[in-house]
Design a protein around this motif. Structure first.
Motif, PDB file in Angstrom:
ATOM      1  N   VAL A   1       0.847  -1.202   0.000  1.00  0.00           N
ATOM      2  CA  VAL A   1       0.000   0.000   0.000  1.00  0.00           C
ATOM      3  C   VAL A   1       0.878   1.245   0.000  1.00  0.00           C
ATOM      4  CG1 VAL A   1      -1.656   1.354   1.354  1.00  0.00           C
ATOM      5  CG2 VAL A   1      -1.983  -1.118   1.094  1.00  0.00           C
ATOM      6  N   ILE A   2       1.874   1.279   0.887  1.00  0.00           N
ATOM      7  CA  ILE A   2       2.793   2.423   0.971  1.00  0.00           C
ATOM      8  C   ILE A   2       3.475   2.644  -0.378  1.00  0.00           C
ATOM      9  CG2 ILE A   2       4.933   3.276   2.030  1.00  0.00           C
ATOM     10  CD1 ILE A   2       2.509   3.340   3.939  1.00  0.00           C
ATOM     11  N   LYS A   3       3.950   1.553  -0.975  1.00  0.00           N
ATOM     12  CA  LYS A   3       4.663   1.639  -2.252  1.00  0.00           C
ATOM     13  C   LYS A   3       3.777   2.240  -3.342  1.00  0.00           C
ATOM     14  CE  LYS A   3       4.984  -2.055  -4.802  1.00  0.00           C
ATOM     15  NZ  LYS A   3       5.340  -3.359  -5.380  1.00  0.00           N
ATOM     16  N   TYR A   4       2.572   1.702  -3.505  1.00  0.00           N
ATOM     17  CA  TYR A   4       1.696   2.199  -4.574  1.00  0.00           C
ATOM     18  C   TYR A   4       1.237   3.629  -4.338  1.00  0.00           C
ATOM     19  CZ  TYR A   4       1.397  -2.429  -6.700  1.00  0.00           C
ATOM     20  OH  TYR A   4       1.685  -3.617  -7.320  1.00  0.00           O
ATOM     21  N   VAL A   5       0.920   3.973  -3.110  1.00  0.00           N
ATOM     22  CA  VAL A   5       0.454   5.332  -2.824  1.00  0.00           C
ATOM     23  C   VAL A   5       1.596   6.335  -2.985  1.00  0.00           C
ATOM     24  CG1 VAL A   5      -0.449   6.837  -1.004  1.00  0.00           C
ATOM     25  CG2 VAL A   5      -1.485   4.607  -1.398  1.00  0.00           C
TER      26      VAL A   5
END
Length: 90
Positions: A36-40
């Motif tokens: 989630v952190i990576k994509y956001v």
């Protein structure tokens, strides 16, 4: 050059002060949280911002499923424990 200083397949993380992987590892995040952190973090840096946000949402939906199943398991456990206790008191 350290592996932490290079990126394969683009440079969309190099501009950030903290790389998503470093942040995730230092904070003990699980793989879904990290994703989630990576994509956001990168959604505006690539040519597919909506797709990356959908991928993040999919990971959040998986996290919700996990948490909801844990709550359900806890509720079932406590229900069974209360039932057993009341049967033992009869």
């Amino acid at each position: 050059m350290s592996a932490w200083e290079k990126q394969v397949g683009g440079d969309h993380y190099k501009k950030y002060k903290i790389q998503p992987m470093d942040y995730s590892m230092q904070n003990g995040l699980d793989p879904l949280q990290h994703t989630v952190i990576k994509y956001v973090t990168r959604f505006r840096d690539k040519n597919q911002p909506v797709e990356d946000l959908r991928k993040a949402r999919h990971c959040i939906d998986m996290l919700l499923d996990i948490e909801m199943n844990l709550i359900k398991e806890d509720e079932e456990y406590y229900h069974n424990a209360l039932t057993a206790a009341s049967e033992n008191n009869s």
